[in-house]
Design a protein around this motif. Sequence first.
Motif, PDB file in Angstrom:
ATOM      1  N   ALA A   6      37.695  50.092  14.668  1.00 30.07           N
ATOM      2  CA  ALA A   6      36.564  50.773  14.031  1.00 30.07           C
ATOM      3  C   ALA A   6      36.949  51.257  12.638  1.00 30.07           C
ATOM      4  CB  ALA A   6      36.111  51.946  14.897  1.00 30.07           C
ATOM      5  N   ALA A   7      38.185  51.756  12.503  1.00 31.90           N
ATOM      6  CA  ALA A   7      38.671  52.215  11.193  1.00 31.90           C
ATOM      7  C   ALA A   7      38.753  51.047  10.204  1.00 31.90           C
ATOM      8  CB  ALA A   7      40.045  52.874  11.348  1.00 31.90           C
ATOM      9  N   ALA A  29      48.957  54.218  13.267  1.00 32.27           N
ATOM     10  CA  ALA A  29      48.710  52.778  13.100  1.00 32.27           C
ATOM     11  C   ALA A  29      47.661  52.521  12.017  1.00 32.27           C
ATOM     12  CB  ALA A  29      48.261  52.164  14.421  1.00 32.27           C
ATOM     13  N   ALA A  30      46.607  53.344  11.985  1.00 31.67           N
ATOM     14  CA  ALA A  30      45.532  53.144  11.004  1.00 31.67           C
ATOM     15  C   ALA A  30      45.954  53.572   9.608  1.00 31.67           C
ATOM     16  CB  ALA A  30      44.289  53.932  11.431  1.00 31.67           C
ATOM     17  N   PHE A  31      46.763  54.622   9.517  1.00 31.88           N
ATOM     18  CA  PHE A  31      47.150  55.161   8.214  1.00 31.88           C
ATOM     19  C   PHE A  31      48.238  54.352   7.528  1.00 31.88           C
ATOM     20  CE2 PHE A  31      44.527  58.666   9.058  1.00 31.88           C
ATOM     21  CZ  PHE A  31      44.529  59.556   7.993  1.00 31.88           C
ATOM     22  N   ALA A  64      51.407  58.650   6.126  1.00 28.32           N
ATOM     23  CA  ALA A  64      51.398  58.483   7.585  1.00 28.32           C
ATOM     24  C   ALA A  64      52.495  59.321   8.234  1.00 28.32           C
ATOM     25  CB  ALA A  64      51.573  57.009   7.941  1.00 28.32           C
ATOM     26  N   LEU A  65      53.667  59.405   7.586  1.00 31.74           N
ATOM     27  CA  LEU A  65      54.770  60.195   8.128  1.00 31.74           C
ATOM     28  C   LEU A  65      54.433  61.687   8.119  1.00 31.74           C
ATOM     29  CD1 LEU A  65      57.640  60.548   9.173  1.00 31.74           C
ATOM     30  CD2 LEU A  65      58.461  60.449   6.807  1.00 31.74           C
ATOM     31  N   GLY A 100      38.537  56.178  10.352  1.00 29.55           N
ATOM     32  CA  GLY A 100      38.346  55.401   9.134  1.00 29.55           C
ATOM     33  C   GLY A 100      38.064  56.283   7.920  1.00 29.55           C
ATOM     34  N   LEU A 101      37.233  57.299   8.105  1.00 32.58           N
ATOM     35  CA  LEU A 101      36.945  58.241   7.019  1.00 32.58           C
ATOM     36  C   LEU A 101      38.215  58.957   6.575  1.00 32.58           C
ATOM     37  CD1 LEU A 101      33.587  59.817   8.306  1.00 32.58           C
ATOM     38  CD2 LEU A 101      33.879  58.332   6.314  1.00 32.58           C
TER      39      LEU A 101
END
Length: 326
Positions: A293-294, A116-118, A88-89, A231-232
């Motif tokens: 959604a992710a 946020a998702a990662f 994420a970083l 998400g992918l």
Amino acid sequence: MKIKQTIERIPGGMMLIPLLIGALIKTFFPELFDLPEFKSSFTGGLLTGTSALLAAFYVCLGSTIRFEATGYILKKGVSLWVGKIGTALIVALLIKALAPDQNHLFLGLSALAIVAAFSDTNGGLYMALMGQLGKKNEDVAAYSIMSLESGPFFTMLILGVAGLASFPLLAFVFAILPLILGMILGNLDEDMRTFLSKASDVIIPLFSLALGAGIDLTKVVQAGASGIILGLGVVLITGIVLFLADRITGGDGVAGVAAASTAGNASAVPLAVAAVFTGYKEVAAVATLQVTAAVVVTAILTPILTAWLAKRTQKKNTRREVNVSH
């Protein structure tokens, strides 16, 4: 009526369905939120009290995090945690270096939504997969380390380190304090751990309803497509990194792929971060839907990939054992 069972058939349903209900209320009855009678009522508190509900959720979630860890749990948990946060970083640093506008990258995606998702793993999904497919029970327990990802703290830290946002020191303290309080209570008293941990499941649909009540669906037309892409990206990018991290630390990669997901509570992070850094207020609502959604996309794809890899690994090990025996 089988309301609970019906909702749970949908991946992330306990977060997704209440969030959608709240968003529909906000979209079709926006004037409701301006009524003084509504603002001062319990109904108004339920639909607008996101911060209080999230604070309670993080206290309950923190109670499930244990201080102690065996060597294997520590090695496995830390490697996957570092892999997740590190990825994420790096993504955040690339956004800072390459994107002139961090709030509108493509298809409405923002740095806030991506980070946020990662940066947060779906713990329930990981533990369920490892309980079924893992080599050791300790693979499941490794999430006790990885659960430190929960909440807005690391999203804020990554955005701050990458230069994508600035937060006062006290913001970090207050962001993580409820989680720490829960950790202390849960580790001091096993009865408190049991008591508080049960409440976290109940609070999820309640804060999801409040999150949804802050979303106007007319402004997030592109969230569906961009959320699927997000998400992918989580599955493919973090999946590769965590697979390698697991293999490097002596695993077979299955635990790494099982951790390539987005936690349901990550949907609450954009709003929490935007409350501290006003630069994200414009995109917080869209980011919430994109991260949600992710959550759904990773809840579907991660088990499929994990099961495939586990089966492939098992076949390899069986062939190797046969060759050795001969």
